[in-house]
Enzyme design. Sequence first.
Site, short mmCIF file in Angstrom:
data_model
loop_
_atom_site.label_atom_id
_atom_site.label_comp_id
_atom_site.label_asym_id
_atom_site.label_seq_id
_atom_site.Cartn_x
_atom_site.Cartn_y
_atom_site.Cartn_z
N ARG A 1 0.85 -1.18 0.00
CA ARG A 1 0.00 0.00 0.00
C ARG A 1 0.89 1.23 0.00
NH1 ARG A 1 -3.39 -2.82 -1.56
NH2 ARG A 1 -5.50 -3.18 -0.77
N HIS B 1 -1.30 -0.04 -10.14
CA HIS B 1 -1.90 -0.97 -9.17
C HIS B 1 -2.39 -2.24 -9.86
CE1 HIS B 1 -3.90 -0.97 -4.94
NE2 HIS B 1 -3.60 -2.22 -5.32
#
Length: 309
Positions: free
Chosen positions: A224, A272
């Site tokens: 993250r 991502h």
Amino acid sequence: MPVVAFHSSLDSPADWEPALRRHLPDLDWRTDERPGDPAEVQAVLAWKPPPGYFARFPGLRLVVNLGAGADALLGRDDLPAVPISRLNDPGMVRLMTSYVVFAVTRHARDIPAFEAAQRRREWRYIHPRPLDACRVGVLGLGELGAAAALALAAMGYTVRGWSRSPKSLPGIGCLHGEAGLRALLAATDVLVVMLPLTGATRGLLDAGMLALLPRGAALVNVGRGPVVAEAALVEALRSGRLGGATLDVFDREPLPPEHPLWAMENVLITPHIASITVPGEAAPDVAESIRRVLAGRPPLHEVQAGRGY
């Protein structure tokens, strides 16, 4: 008859419905286009639904988070106290492992230097190093992190891993605690960040921690974005403290076009995509979690809210 609603900004209901129906033939499937009576919904498959989304389901008994990290669900004011199950399918593990192996190998084999030489039309020779001369540190030894660490070790890299609590993996030097983290950083050439985002990991890799890495080390972040202090990361890359980075996650996604990371030649940015869910491979576990919860038992891969994952 299980009544299941679906909402995702990334996944398609056309992929999930047939995959899940193979394991739950009597499934009553609901989407935003086919909502039915919200009071009948017992389980929701979701990825980052809009604010207030869960408040419409008074009979909700389970939320299946369509991803490995559940940080976007925890702390919502519309989510009742029901179990949250995260995904852990073999396809997701394989995709993540392939990305990590690619990113580590790219740095270990000096590929960014060759890419830069190609842009200059320069034949630049850099003598390859043995893989065991490259020290890889993996932060986070959950299902995804452990698989990546084991794959790298099997290739011949010297691999150490760090986790919140003690772990043991064959061929991996496993460390834990703050002293273990500092020791790992000080002896790492390529750092792979695979930690979930929790109160304890937010900003964990700040300027002080990044300074512990040997000068010129590379960083790979597939966990993250906020685990790494972004301003400190940018400064470390600008100064040469970090030699390069491969980044798949960021504080803000999509990464704003004006962000300085875009212009850095020593940074590879991907949107991502290090790992995605494969519905056909995840559906058996999702179906089993739904069956368990409707029978009054805990789901598979339940998120522990106190830990944040």
